[in-house]
Design an enzyme around this catalytic site. Structure first.
Site, PDB file in Angstrom:
ATOM      1  N   HIS A 116      36.802  50.124  22.943  1.00  0.00           N
ATOM      2  CA  HIS A 116      36.412  49.452  24.191  1.00  0.00           C
ATOM      3  C   HIS A 116      35.881  48.050  23.899  1.00  0.00           C
ATOM      4  O   HIS A 116      35.076  47.876  22.988  1.00  0.00           O
ATOM      5  CB  HIS A 116      35.308  50.313  24.828  1.00  0.00           C
ATOM      6  CG  HIS A 116      34.862  49.880  26.165  1.00  0.00           C
ATOM      7  ND1 HIS A 116      33.626  49.324  26.372  1.00  0.00           N
ATOM      8  CD2 HIS A 116      35.472  49.922  27.366  1.00  0.00           C
ATOM      9  CE1 HIS A 116      33.489  49.060  27.661  1.00  0.00           C
ATOM     10  NE2 HIS A 116      34.599  49.415  28.283  1.00  0.00           N
ATOM     11  N   SER A 140      42.105  51.200  29.776  1.00  0.00           N
ATOM     12  CA  SER A 140      40.874  51.996  29.676  1.00  0.00           C
ATOM     13  C   SER A 140      41.210  53.443  30.005  1.00  0.00           C
ATOM     14  O   SER A 140      42.345  53.742  30.399  1.00  0.00           O
ATOM     15  CB  SER A 140      39.750  51.417  30.538  1.00  0.00           C
ATOM     16  OG  SER A 140      39.924  51.742  31.867  1.00  0.00           O
ATOM     17  N   ASP A 174      37.400  38.104  36.986  1.00  0.00           N
ATOM     18  CA  ASP A 174      37.406  39.240  36.064  1.00  0.00           C
ATOM     19  C   ASP A 174      37.112  40.509  36.844  1.00  0.00           C
ATOM     20  O   ASP A 174      36.012  40.674  37.353  1.00  0.00           O
ATOM     21  CB  ASP A 174      36.308  39.002  35.008  1.00  0.00           C
ATOM     22  CG  ASP A 174      36.188  40.146  34.028  1.00  0.00           C
ATOM     23  OD1 ASP A 174      37.163  40.886  33.854  1.00  0.00           O
ATOM     24  OD2 ASP A 174      35.112  40.279  33.420  1.00  0.00           O
ATOM     25  N   MET A 175      38.090  41.377  36.964  1.00  0.00           N
ATOM     26  CA  MET A 175      37.860  42.573  37.787  1.00  0.00           C
ATOM     27  C   MET A 175      38.571  43.803  37.253  1.00  0.00           C
ATOM     28  O   MET A 175      39.640  43.726  36.660  1.00  0.00           O
ATOM     29  CB  MET A 175      38.354  42.324  39.211  1.00  0.00           C
ATOM     30  CG  MET A 175      39.836  42.032  39.277  1.00  0.00           C
ATOM     31  SD  MET A 175      40.502  42.541  40.877  1.00  0.00           S
ATOM     32  CE  MET A 175      42.170  42.963  40.414  1.00  0.00           C
ATOM     33  N   ALA A 176      37.952  44.949  37.503  1.00  0.00           N
ATOM     34  CA  ALA A 176      38.628  46.228  37.314  1.00  0.00           C
ATOM     35  C   ALA A 176      39.623  46.359  38.467  1.00  0.00           C
ATOM     36  O   ALA A 176      39.412  45.775  39.541  1.00  0.00           O
ATOM     37  CB  ALA A 176      37.612  47.356  37.367  1.00  0.00           C
ATOM     38  N   LYS A 224      48.990  48.342  46.113  1.00  0.00           N
ATOM     39  CA  LYS A 224      48.987  47.040  45.423  1.00  0.00           C
ATOM     40  C   LYS A 224      48.130  47.093  44.159  1.00  0.00           C
ATOM     41  O   LYS A 224      48.517  46.608  43.097  1.00  0.00           O
ATOM     42  CB  LYS A 224      48.480  45.943  46.365  1.00  0.00           C
ATOM     43  CG  LYS A 224      49.350  45.809  47.596  1.00  0.00           C
ATOM     44  CD  LYS A 224      48.827  44.732  48.507  1.00  0.00           C
ATOM     45  CE  LYS A 224      49.605  44.739  49.812  1.00  0.00           C
ATOM     46  NZ  LYS A 224      49.185  43.667  50.700  1.00  0.00           N
ATOM     47  N   GLY A 306      33.430  33.403  39.727  1.00  0.00           N
ATOM     48  CA  GLY A 306      32.663  33.033  38.531  1.00  0.00           C
ATOM     49  C   GLY A 306      31.518  32.080  38.836  1.00  0.00           C
ATOM     50  O   GLY A 306      30.625  31.893  38.007  1.00  0.00           O
ATOM     51  N   GLN A 307      31.496  31.505  40.022  1.00  0.00           N
ATOM     52  CA  GLN A 307      30.458  30.510  40.335  1.00  0.00           C
ATOM     53  C   GLN A 307      29.074  31.157  40.415  1.00  0.00           C
ATOM     54  O   GLN A 307      28.100  30.654  39.877  1.00  0.00           O
ATOM     55  CB  GLN A 307      30.797  29.820  41.672  1.00  0.00           C
ATOM     56  CG  GLN A 307      29.883  28.665  42.020  1.00  0.00           C
ATOM     57  CD  GLN A 307      30.378  27.881  43.228  1.00  0.00           C
ATOM     58  OE1 GLN A 307      31.234  28.349  43.998  1.00  0.00           O
ATOM     59  NE2 GLN A 307      29.837  26.687  43.420  1.00  0.00           N
TER      60      GLN A 307
HETATM   61  P1  NAI Z   1      33.261  42.680  40.390  1.00  0.00           P
HETATM   62  O1  NAI Z   1      33.886  43.514  41.473  1.00  0.00           O
HETATM   63  O2  NAI Z   1      31.787  42.597  40.388  1.00  0.00           O
HETATM   64  O3  NAI Z   1      33.837  41.199  40.468  1.00  0.00           O
HETATM   65  C1  NAI Z   1      35.233  40.938  40.514  1.00  0.00           C
HETATM   66  C2  NAI Z   1      35.498  39.455  40.622  1.00  0.00           C
HETATM   67  O4  NAI Z   1      35.170  39.020  41.935  1.00  0.00           O
HETATM   68  C3  NAI Z   1      34.665  38.581  39.683  1.00  0.00           C
HETATM   69  O5  NAI Z   1      35.502  37.622  39.095  1.00  0.00           O
HETATM   70  C4  NAI Z   1      33.654  37.905  40.570  1.00  0.00           C
HETATM   71  O6  NAI Z   1      33.336  36.612  40.109  1.00  0.00           O
HETATM   72  C5  NAI Z   1      34.407  37.827  41.880  1.00  0.00           C
HETATM   73  N1  NAI Z   1      33.472  37.806  43.009  1.00  0.00           N
HETATM   74  C6  NAI Z   1      32.589  38.766  43.361  1.00  0.00           C
HETATM   75  N2  NAI Z   1      31.902  38.392  44.456  1.00  0.00           N
HETATM   76  C7  NAI Z   1      32.369  37.168  44.796  1.00  0.00           C
HETATM   77  C8  NAI Z   1      32.085  36.247  45.856  1.00  0.00           C
HETATM   78  N3  NAI Z   1      31.155  36.505  46.780  1.00  0.00           N
HETATM   79  N4  NAI Z   1      32.767  35.094  45.903  1.00  0.00           N
HETATM   80  C9  NAI Z   1      33.718  34.809  44.977  1.00  0.00           C
HETATM   81  N5  NAI Z   1      34.046  35.634  43.964  1.00  0.00           N
HETATM   82  C10 NAI Z   1      33.380  36.794  43.888  1.00  0.00           C
HETATM   83  O7  NAI Z   1      33.772  43.165  38.948  1.00  0.00           O
HETATM   84  P2  NAI Z   1      34.212  44.635  38.486  1.00  0.00           P
HETATM   85  O8  NAI Z   1      35.576  44.917  38.983  1.00  0.00           O
HETATM   86  O9  NAI Z   1      33.122  45.604  38.802  1.00  0.00           O
HETATM   87  O10 NAI Z   1      34.278  44.447  36.874  1.00  0.00           O
HETATM   88  C11 NAI Z   1      33.078  44.298  36.126  1.00  0.00           C
HETATM   89  C12 NAI Z   1      33.352  44.117  34.657  1.00  0.00           C
HETATM   90  O11 NAI Z   1      33.852  45.308  34.102  1.00  0.00           O
HETATM   91  C13 NAI Z   1      34.377  43.034  34.274  1.00  0.00           C
HETATM   92  O12 NAI Z   1      33.786  42.206  33.299  1.00  0.00           O
HETATM   93  C14 NAI Z   1      35.534  43.810  33.641  1.00  0.00           C
HETATM   94  O13 NAI Z   1      36.221  43.105  32.595  1.00  0.00           O
HETATM   95  C15 NAI Z   1      34.801  44.985  33.089  1.00  0.00           C
HETATM   96  N6  NAI Z   1      35.666  46.133  32.852  1.00  0.00           N
HETATM   97  C16 NAI Z   1      36.011  46.413  31.548  1.00  0.00           C
HETATM   98  C17 NAI Z   1      36.802  47.503  31.256  1.00  0.00           C
HETATM   99  C18 NAI Z   1      37.192  47.778  29.835  1.00  0.00           C
HETATM  100  O14 NAI Z   1      37.753  48.839  29.573  1.00  0.00           O
HETATM  101  N7  NAI Z   1      36.943  46.918  28.891  1.00  0.00           N
HETATM  102  C19 NAI Z   1      37.287  48.404  32.302  1.00  0.00           C
HETATM  103  C20 NAI Z   1      36.894  47.993  33.639  1.00  0.00           C
HETATM  104  C21 NAI Z   1      36.101  46.910  33.886  1.00  0.00           C
END
Ligand code: NAI
Length: 349
Positions: A116, A140, A174-176, A224, A306-307
């Site tokens: 991981h 994952s 960056d999102m799941a 999707k 990212g902001q």
């Molecule tokens: P999240 O749902 O919190 O955010 C997703 C994206 O939406 C981000 O880029 C964030 O900047 C953007 N965002 C959120 N609110 C916003 C807003 N109000 N305005 C504009 N943009 C906005 O992220 P999620 O899906 O919970 O993922 C969290 C972390 O988990 C990530 O770093 C991901 O790489 C990691 N992850 C890693 C896995 C692995 O196996 N290595 C598996 C799944 C997730």
């Protein structure tokens, strides 16, 4: 409690070094985890240390890997991580992709045999900080139903993207590919609260609002998101000759086994397209456009991806990062791990 960035880094590095990683590898993992915590992604920060420590201690991560890097074409390569710790494999393979994209305009590097790797934003930002566009996807463990299915097949297969504008401001997406991370369901269980029926399904594939009945997560936006997670699995699994779909190893099933996961980095050099100057100017203009969009009712402003995390990072850099007391106490203690992850079913009550 609030912990300063350097202190958190030191605590994580010490613990992982004591668990068996080399100092260099423990340092890189600590860097990636602190990156997640400081940006507010606690699900991929210090809270993961104990799981990693247990896996390292039980032999499920190679602490003395023999990394190999093979160029398979002018812009393509395979980085074999020899089942070393995922954060290190992802970071080092991204460094190779960056060097290749600087030389040839684009690079696609498959990292195979790794554990991981945490928050993918860290790795795509490596490319962005060199004025390149970074894209990264990884596998994952299976816990998501394919659209219309009642059994898990794919993982939460994340997608990340980053680049930077003319004032070096980073866009980081960056999102799941699931509606919610598994950690959010655990959080609802601990609070005895229900979940929206759009997050997960029960053992028959019916949407559930009871976090204790969850048997699989749902992809974002129905078919999707399902398509996106399939794409991630093909690019970071099938393409690299690794186990795919529900054959991807489980996070907790056997902590003595290597995970054999895959990750794919795509790096694009804007110099070979619009030219770096034009790219950075247009990108900044576009980000400003977004910030100037009239907010919808209930919103104060429109942010670009990212902001907000970048603002959080600045704040936490100054004031310290809020980390759960239990986690800090564990990091400060002499205990390597409490044997609490092995054979844990991800959906266990
Ligand atoms: P999240 O749902 O919190 O955010 C997703 C994206 O939406 C981000 O880029 C964030 O900047 C953007 N965002 C959120 N609110 C916003 C807003 N109000 N305005 C504009 N943009 C906005 O992220 P999620 O899906 O919970 O993922 C969290 C972390 O988990 C990530 O770093 C991901 O790489 C990691 N992850 C890693 C896995 C692995 O196996 N290595 C598996 C799944 C997730």
């Amino acid at each position: 409690m609030k912990v300063q960035k350097q202190e958190l880094h030191k605590l994580i590095q010490n613990k992982l070094h004591r668990a068996g990683l080399t100092e260099e590898h423990a340092d890189i993992v600590a860097d990636v985890l602190v990156h997640a915590d400081i940006r507010g992604y606690h699900s991929h920060g210090a809270m993961r240390v104990e799981y990693y420590a247990e896996r390292i201690d039980k032999g499920g991560i190679n602490t003395d890997p023999n990394f190999t890097f093979e160029k398979t074409g002018p812009t393509t390569a395979i980085f074999d991580g020899d089942n070393g710790v995922g954060h290190v494999v992802a970071k080092k393979s991204m460094e190779e992709a960056i060097a290749m994209a600087k030389e040839n305009g684009v690079a696609i590097v498959g990292a195979k045999k790794m554990s991981h790797s945490g928050a993918l934003s860290y790795f795509v930002q490596q490319a962005a900080e060199e004025d390149l566009i970074g894209i990264s996807v990884c596998q994952s463990d299976p816990m998501v139903v394919p659209f219309g299915g009642a059994e898990p097949y794919y993982g939460t297969n994340p997608i990340a993207f980053a680049c930077r504008g003319k004032d070096n401001e980073l866009v980081t997406f960056d999102m799941a590919t699931t509606v919610q991370a598994w950690g959010k369901i655990l959080d609802k269980r601990s609070r005895n609260e229900s979940i929206p029926d759009t997050w997960a399904v029960d053992k028959d594939g019916n949407p559930t609002t009871d976090p204790f009945k969850v048997n699989a997560l749902l992809p974002i936006a129905g078919p999707k998101g399902y398509g996106l997670m399939m794409m991630v699995d093909i690019l970071s699994g099938v393409l690299l000759g690794l186990p795919y779909g529900n054959k991807v190893s489980s996070m907790y099933e056997d902590l003595t086994e290597y995970r054999n996961l895959g990750q794919l980095h795509i790096v694009i050099n804007p110099e070979y397209f619009a030219g770096l100057k034009v790219f950075k100017e247009s990108l900044t203009n576009s980000m400003n456009d977004l910030n100037n969009i009239k907010p919808a009712p209930g919103f104060k402003e429109v942010s670009y991806p990212g902001q907000r995390s970048a603002m959080r990072e600045q704040e936490n850099e100054k004031n310290g990062i809020e980390i759960l007391d239990d986690i800090v106490e564990y990091l400060q203690s002499d205990v390597i791990h409490h044997n609490s992850y092995d054979n844990k079913d991800p959906f266990a009550k």
